[in-house]
Design a protein around this motif. Sequence first.
Motif, PDB file in Angstrom:
ATOM      1  N   VAL A  59      19.744  -7.833  49.252  1.00 58.95           N
ATOM      2  CA  VAL A  59      19.983  -8.124  48.294  1.00 58.95           C
ATOM      3  C   VAL A  59      19.448 -10.027  48.859  1.00 58.95           C
ATOM      4  O   VAL A  59      19.182 -10.867  48.639  1.00 58.95           O
ATOM      5  CB  VAL A  59      21.535  -8.612  48.044  1.00 58.95           C
ATOM      6  CG1 VAL A  59      21.624  -9.250  46.873  1.00 58.95           C
ATOM      7  CG2 VAL A  59      22.573  -7.283  48.052  1.00 58.95           C
ATOM      8  N   ILE A  60      18.842 -10.396  46.875  1.00 56.94           N
ATOM      9  CA  ILE A  60      18.103 -10.869  46.064  1.00 56.94           C
ATOM     10  C   ILE A  60      18.879 -11.689  44.991  1.00 56.94           C
ATOM     11  O   ILE A  60      18.915 -10.809  43.795  1.00 56.94           O
ATOM     12  CB  ILE A  60      16.715 -11.073  45.364  1.00 56.94           C
ATOM     13  CG1 ILE A  60      15.926 -11.246  47.860  1.00 56.94           C
ATOM     14  CG2 ILE A  60      15.895 -12.466  45.900  1.00 56.94           C
ATOM     15  CD1 ILE A  60      14.834 -10.483  46.881  1.00 56.94           C
ATOM     16  N   ALA A  61      19.508 -12.783  45.442  1.00 57.26           N
ATOM     17  CA  ALA A  61      20.915 -13.085  43.866  1.00 57.26           C
ATOM     18  C   ALA A  61      19.791 -14.403  43.211  1.00 57.26           C
ATOM     19  O   ALA A  61      20.433 -15.243  43.676  1.00 57.26           O
ATOM     20  CB  ALA A  61      22.143 -13.776  44.729  1.00 57.26           C
ATOM     21  N   HIS A  62      19.567 -14.008  41.948  1.00 58.73           N
ATOM     22  CA  HIS A  62      18.814 -15.072  41.125  1.00 58.73           C
ATOM     23  C   HIS A  62      20.210 -15.947  40.385  1.00 58.73           C
ATOM     24  O   HIS A  62      20.997 -15.311  40.227  1.00 58.73           O
ATOM     25  CB  HIS A  62      18.135 -13.974  40.148  1.00 58.73           C
ATOM     26  CG  HIS A  62      16.774 -13.373  40.964  1.00 58.73           C
ATOM     27  ND1 HIS A  62      15.907 -12.251  39.920  1.00 58.73           N
ATOM     28  CD2 HIS A  62      15.727 -13.893  41.920  1.00 58.73           C
ATOM     29  CE1 HIS A  62      15.619 -11.889  40.717  1.00 58.73           C
ATOM     30  NE2 HIS A  62      15.455 -13.145  42.287  1.00 58.73           N
ATOM     31  N   GLU A  63      19.206 -16.903  40.790  1.00 60.52           N
ATOM     32  CA  GLU A  63      20.506 -17.715  39.591  1.00 60.52           C
ATOM     33  C   GLU A  63      20.216 -17.920  38.577  1.00 60.52           C
ATOM     34  O   GLU A  63      21.098 -18.766  37.914  1.00 60.52           O
ATOM     35  CB  GLU A  63      20.034 -19.599  40.806  1.00 60.52           C
ATOM     36  CG  GLU A  63      20.024 -19.520  41.522  1.00 60.52           C
ATOM     37  CD  GLU A  63      20.067 -21.279  42.238  1.00 60.52           C
ATOM     38  OE1 GLU A  63      19.279 -21.701  41.538  1.00 60.52           O
ATOM     39  OE2 GLU A  63      20.136 -21.388  43.473  1.00 60.52           O
ATOM     40  N   ASN A  65      18.879 -15.462  34.700  1.00 61.11           N
ATOM     41  CA  ASN A  65      18.215 -13.834  34.366  1.00 61.11           C
ATOM     42  C   ASN A  65      16.697 -13.957  34.377  1.00 61.11           C
ATOM     43  O   ASN A  65      16.301 -14.336  33.297  1.00 61.11           O
ATOM     44  CB  ASN A  65      19.145 -12.839  32.465  1.00 61.11           C
ATOM     45  CG  ASN A  65      18.022 -11.599  32.807  1.00 61.11           C
ATOM     46  OD1 ASN A  65      18.032 -11.220  33.273  1.00 61.11           O
ATOM     47  ND2 ASN A  65      19.127 -10.777  31.517  1.00 61.11           N
ATOM     48  N   TYR A  66      16.174 -13.607  35.132  1.00 64.10           N
ATOM     49  CA  TYR A  66      14.509 -14.060  35.328  1.00 64.10           C
ATOM     50  C   TYR A  66      13.750 -12.687  33.399  1.00 64.10           C
ATOM     51  O   TYR A  66      12.674 -13.543  33.813  1.00 64.10           O
ATOM     52  CB  TYR A  66      14.129 -13.859  35.965  1.00 64.10           C
ATOM     53  CG  TYR A  66      14.001 -14.814  37.138  1.00 64.10           C
ATOM     54  CD1 TYR A  66      14.071 -16.417  36.742  1.00 64.10           C
ATOM     55  CD2 TYR A  66      14.460 -15.517  38.256  1.00 64.10           C
ATOM     56  CE1 TYR A  66      14.013 -17.507  37.505  1.00 64.10           C
ATOM     57  CE2 TYR A  66      15.042 -16.009  39.186  1.00 64.10           C
ATOM     58  CZ  TYR A  66      14.966 -17.878  38.638  1.00 64.10           C
ATOM     59  OH  TYR A  66      14.848 -18.353  39.658  1.00 64.10           O
ATOM     60  N   GLY A  67      14.432 -12.033  33.693  1.00 64.39           N
ATOM     61  CA  GLY A  67      13.711 -10.644  33.184  1.00 64.39           C
ATOM     62  C   GLY A  67      13.779  -9.980  33.961  1.00 64.39           C
ATOM     63  O   GLY A  67      13.455  -9.860  35.402  1.00 64.39           O
ATOM     64  N   PHE A  68      12.703  -8.565  32.722  1.00 62.22           N
ATOM     65  CA  PHE A  68      12.025  -7.471  34.839  1.00 62.22           C
ATOM     66  C   PHE A  68      11.552  -7.619  34.875  1.00 62.22           C
ATOM     67  O   PHE A  68      10.823  -7.472  35.977  1.00 62.22           O
ATOM     68  CB  PHE A  68      11.966  -6.476  32.784  1.00 62.22           C
ATOM     69  CG  PHE A  68      11.850  -5.157  34.180  1.00 62.22           C
ATOM     70  CD1 PHE A  68      13.039  -4.190  33.561  1.00 62.22           C
ATOM     71  CD2 PHE A  68      10.750  -4.903  34.294  1.00 62.22           C
ATOM     72  CE1 PHE A  68      12.539  -3.040  34.981  1.00 62.22           C
ATOM     73  CE2 PHE A  68       9.691  -3.686  34.302  1.00 62.22           C
ATOM     74  CZ  PHE A  68      11.109  -2.712  35.119  1.00 62.22           C
ATOM     75  N   SER A  69       9.806  -8.855  34.043  1.00 61.02           N
ATOM     76  CA  SER A  69       9.073  -9.114  34.888  1.00 61.02           C
ATOM     77  C   SER A  69       9.132 -10.235  35.463  1.00 61.02           C
ATOM     78  O   SER A  69       8.541  -9.448  37.131  1.00 61.02           O
ATOM     79  CB  SER A  69       7.563  -9.684  33.827  1.00 61.02           C
ATOM     80  OG  SER A  69       7.882  -8.207  33.196  1.00 61.02           O
ATOM     81  N   LYS A  70       9.454 -11.291  35.818  1.00 60.84           N
ATOM     82  CA  LYS A  70       9.375 -12.616  36.489  1.00 60.84           C
ATOM     83  C   LYS A  70      10.552 -11.744  37.785  1.00 60.84           C
ATOM     84  O   LYS A  70      10.321 -11.896  39.149  1.00 60.84           O
ATOM     85  CB  LYS A  70      10.137 -13.769  36.273  1.00 60.84           C
ATOM     86  CG  LYS A  70      10.227 -14.438  37.469  1.00 60.84           C
ATOM     87  CD  LYS A  70      10.192 -15.622  36.775  1.00 60.84           C
ATOM     88  CE  LYS A  70      10.564 -16.928  37.644  1.00 60.84           C
ATOM     89  NZ  LYS A  70      10.375 -18.095  36.998  1.00 60.84           N
ATOM     90  N   GLY A  71      11.458 -11.051  37.895  1.00 56.95           N
ATOM     91  CA  GLY A  71      12.434 -10.566  38.165  1.00 56.95           C
ATOM     92  C   GLY A  71      12.112  -9.824  39.235  1.00 56.95           C
ATOM     93  O   GLY A  71      12.298  -9.393  40.721  1.00 56.95           O
ATOM     94  N   ASN A  73       8.740  -9.077  40.319  1.00 57.05           N
ATOM     95  CA  ASN A  73       8.089  -9.964  41.156  1.00 57.05           C
ATOM     96  C   ASN A  73       8.084 -10.776  41.987  1.00 57.05           C
ATOM     97  O   ASN A  73       7.201 -10.648  43.217  1.00 57.05           O
ATOM     98  CB  ASN A  73       6.928 -10.882  39.725  1.00 57.05           C
ATOM     99  CG  ASN A  73       5.939 -10.348  38.955  1.00 57.05           C
ATOM    100  OD1 ASN A  73       5.585  -8.688  38.676  1.00 57.05           O
ATOM    101  ND2 ASN A  73       5.988 -10.735  38.030  1.00 57.05           N
ATOM    102  N   LEU A  74       9.577 -11.438  41.552  1.00 55.98           N
ATOM    103  CA  LEU A  74       9.824 -12.545  43.448  1.00 55.98           C
ATOM    104  C   LEU A  74      10.607 -11.556  44.295  1.00 55.98           C
ATOM    105  O   LEU A  74      10.378 -11.231  45.252  1.00 55.98           O
ATOM    106  CB  LEU A  74      11.104 -12.803  42.386  1.00 55.98           C
ATOM    107  CG  LEU A  74      10.752 -13.990  41.297  1.00 55.98           C
ATOM    108  CD1 LEU A  74      12.168 -14.371  40.490  1.00 55.98           C
ATOM    109  CD2 LEU A  74       9.836 -14.829  42.280  1.00 55.98           C
ATOM    110  N   ALA A  75      10.998 -10.099  43.911  1.00 59.18           N
ATOM    111  CA  ALA A  75      11.886  -9.316  44.926  1.00 59.18           C
ATOM    112  C   ALA A  75      10.367  -8.300  45.800  1.00 59.18           C
ATOM    113  O   ALA A  75       9.896  -8.508  46.456  1.00 59.18           O
ATOM    114  CB  ALA A  75      12.450  -8.109  43.679  1.00 59.18           C
TER     115      ALA A  75
END
Length: 372
Positions: A59-63, A65-71, A73-75
């Motif tokens: 699980v990667i909990a983003h701090e 809402n980065y949106g679809f693209s960045k979210g 890409n980070l994963a």
Amino acid sequence: MKLSIIILNYNAAAFLELCIYSVLRATRNIDAEVIVADNNSTDSSLQMLHFVFRDQVQVIAHEENYGFSKGNNLAVAQAKGEFICILNPDTIVGEEVFEECLSFARRPELVEGKAQPQLGFLGTQLIDGTGKFLPESKRHIPTPKVARQKMLGNDRNYYYKEVGQNDRGKVDILVGAFMFCKKEVYEDCGGFDERYFMYGEDIDLSYTALQKGYKNYYLGDQKVIHFKGESTIKDKIYLERFYGAMGLFYEKYFKQSALEKKAIDLMIKGMVAVKPKQKLANKAKELNYLYLVTEDKDLDLPLKIERVKHAEVWDCPFGDSTFLWDIKTLTIQEIIGFMVQTEDLKHRFLSPNRDFYIGSDSSASRGEIKYV
């Protein structure tokens, strides 16, 4: 590691739970990892991941809402697999889909008879919650002319009809709900363009792959249920992002005269202004008679239902009935097989813990979640 499945989630806890369950079943014989990146959900998504799938998914909990693209890409940056699959949380996959994608990725020349084509992205046939084919599974490049025709109601050149619904073949554009590729291809194409917050990024990435000499393929014999819209409220912000993504795509790839650009901008503004006035079907329909399809003779639910075995479903009167599928005792492949042969019936999917069920009766509306 052979495969990394990337699931970007935002406020879709119930649908995500069944999605992960289906993914874990489909990767039993594959050296794979499941990565769930959460875009700062405000529902019970993180709690569910902790209590239901602890030690089974990363699980990667983003701090935020980065949106679809960045979210995504980070994963992907943390993925260890040779191959990756971008997967929506509002999907349910069959037991064979990943093995079939891996098998095809090793021998794509079997489709065209050519020696080792540069494999880009793979997609599958997507069906909605009633078993109906979703034509966005395979599309042509949406040039400004093609897009204008689509917005005016003519989709003849928008969807890729040269490849049959149940066939395999080369297409132009795939949908971000299921995109399979080698990780090195994803990286070579730059991943999703982060200027797209949501929508259009799958078109952009598919087109980038084509420009780099890769070939995108559609596997029509592999079907994935896509309920659609579980992370999205179709309000004015949604419409601005949806049509704004189209404008970004044209500005990035297609040279336009000042007059053409102004015409496209005006059309996009017009679509945003008009669409919110239309009523969207967001209310789930009332369910009538429930047929619980299960192989568990001891399963007892506090619902008004009639129990049937999978072999008996064809004997049920279809009419306005609803089939409640016990995915713990049935294969997803079996369920999908019934759905596509009897499309437009109502279906609900019982969670493995038997504490809720989900479903959707239209690709244009949000799905239903009912706790048992």
